[in-house]
Scaffold this motif. Structure first.
Motif, short mmCIF file in Angstrom:
data_model
loop_
_atom_site.label_atom_id
_atom_site.label_comp_id
_atom_site.label_asym_id
_atom_site.label_seq_id
_atom_site.Cartn_x
_atom_site.Cartn_y
_atom_site.Cartn_z
N GLU A 7 0.86 -1.19 0.00
CA GLU A 7 0.00 0.00 0.00
C GLU A 7 0.89 1.23 0.00
OE1 GLU A 7 -4.16 -0.10 2.07
OE2 GLU A 7 -2.70 -1.13 3.31
N HIS A 9 0.73 5.39 -0.11
CA HIS A 9 -0.23 6.48 0.07
C HIS A 9 0.44 7.84 -0.09
CE1 HIS A 9 -3.94 8.34 1.29
NE2 HIS A 9 -3.25 9.11 2.11
N SER A 35 -2.53 0.34 -4.41
CA SER A 35 -2.75 -0.81 -3.54
C SER A 35 -2.61 -2.07 -4.39
CB SER A 35 -4.17 -0.70 -2.96
OG SER A 35 -4.44 -1.84 -2.20
N THR A 69 3.50 7.42 2.57
CA THR A 69 3.78 6.16 3.27
C THR A 69 3.82 4.99 2.28
OG1 THR A 69 1.42 5.77 3.66
CG2 THR A 69 2.63 6.93 5.39
N SER A 71 3.51 0.72 2.82
CA SER A 71 3.50 -0.44 3.71
C SER A 71 3.62 -1.71 2.87
CB SER A 71 2.26 -0.46 4.60
OG SER A 71 1.16 -0.96 3.90
N LEU A 72 4.36 -2.66 3.43
CA LEU A 72 4.57 -3.95 2.77
C LEU A 72 4.15 -5.03 3.76
CD1 LEU A 72 5.86 -5.29 0.17
CD2 LEU A 72 7.89 -5.59 1.57
N GLY A 74 1.60 -5.06 5.51
CA GLY A 74 1.03 -4.42 6.70
C GLY A 74 2.05 -3.69 7.56
N GLU A 75 3.35 -3.78 7.20
CA GLU A 75 4.38 -3.11 8.00
C GLU A 75 4.79 -1.79 7.37
OE1 GLU A 75 7.81 -5.12 10.12
OE2 GLU A 75 7.25 -6.61 8.60
N ASP A 76 5.18 -0.85 8.20
CA ASP A 76 5.65 0.45 7.73
C ASP A 76 7.03 0.26 7.09
OD1 ASP A 76 6.58 2.98 7.29
OD2 ASP A 76 6.12 3.73 9.30
N TRP A 77 7.03 0.18 5.78
CA TRP A 77 8.23 -0.19 5.03
C TRP A 77 9.31 0.90 5.12
CZ3 TRP A 77 10.78 -4.08 3.36
CH2 TRP A 77 11.59 -4.02 2.22
#
Ligand SMILES: Nc1ncnc2c1ncn2[C@@H]1O[C@H](COP(=O)(O)OP(=O)(O)O)[C@@H](O)[C@H]1O
Ligand SMILES: [Mg+2]
Length: 259
Positions: A7, A9, A35, A69, A71-72, A74-77
């Motif tokens: 994701e 953003h 996404s 942002t 995320s990979l 669900g983690e903040d990449w």
């Protein structure tokens, strides 16, 4: 519904201009949101300079992100740093346009494929040899290619090796930057078929950059069109191909200007 694998953003990437008094560059990526569900492919298209490679470089953590942002899984990449980032980089495999530039001419195919495994700390030995041969055969080349060097391969064969190397550490995401643009048309189709097979067999998730919409249409569930750093249009591939909402997309597909 499972959470998306990737994701992004409102992402902004801006290169640093040189010189104290130089005017700042315009952002190369200017507020991109996307996404990607696991197991699916996003085709990213747009003319040269639209920011496609910069977006990939941000995902690969090769350029600084100004804002936004990623995320990979669900983690903040973008929060991962230092030694943790070195390990985390295994999550994304990368295939470049020209395999002859990205594969070391001094190494054999076996050495090229062993490199990422050795760098991770795997022990050399029979198990690694088997793993390398399997990787290569999954990419459509038999084991008798292992002792060769890249210069002895055709463009299509070399790109198969690049794909095998990118998959060596079982990444969650494969990122490809114009992977067929340097190849003959007939060979392009073979590489696309290989990616289709890999997707079907192992649920590979892909971000596929190309300036040719038709190249990626067979492979991608979604298409995203970029221009001057921004998303012009995004949607299901069939919808975008059959009924492009934007004049720019129609031009890329090769529709006439009037509909
Ligand atoms: N290393 C860099 N330094 C400064 N500007 C760059 C750099 N790389 C790319 N750009 C600029 O960023 C914009 C987007 O480029 P790029 O991401 O390479 O687009 P694409 O891959 O779609 O051709 C272009 O205006 C390009 O000139
Ligand atoms: Mg590019």
């Amino acid at each position: 519904m499972t959470a998306p694998l990737v994701e992004v953003h409102d992402l902004v990437v801006r290169y640093k201009s040189r010189g104290l008094f130089a005017a700042p560059f315009k952002p190369a990526v200017n507020g991109v949101t996307l996404s990607l569900p696991a197991g699916s492919t996003l085709g990213l298209v747009g003319e040269s300079g639209s920011g496609k490679s910069s977006l990939l470089r941000a995902l690969l953590r090769l350029v600084p992100v100004e804002s936004g942002t990623i995320s990979l899984g669900g983690e903040d990449w973008l929060a991962i740093d230092g030694p943790a980032l070195r390990r985390a980089r295994h999550s994304i495999g990368f295939v470049a346009q020209n395999p002859f530039l990205s594969l070391s001419p001094r190494l054999t195919i076996a050495q090229i494929l062993a490199e990422p495994l050795l760098a991770r700390g795997d022990k050399p030995g029979a198990e690694m040899k088997d793993r390398i041969a399997l990787l290569l055969s999954r990419c459509g080349l038999p084991a008798n290619f292992l002792p060769l060097r890249a210069s002895e391969l055709s463009g299509g064969q070399a790109q198969r090796v690049s794909i095998a190397r990118a998959l060596a550490l079982s990444p969650r995401l494969l990122v490809l930057d114009e992977p067929t643009s340097a190849l003959d048309v007939s060979v392009q189709a073979q590489i696309l078929n290989l990616l289709l097979d890999l997707k079907a067999d192992s649920g590979l998730s892909m971000l596929f950059v190309t300036h040719n919409l038709k190249v990626v249409a067979h492979l991608a569930e979604q298409l995203m069109v970029m221009r001057q750093g921004s998303v012009v249009e995004v949607g299901a591939t069939e919808r975008v191909m059959a009924d492009p909402a934007q004049a720019y997309t129609r031009e890329l597909i090769g529709f006439g200007r009037r509909r």
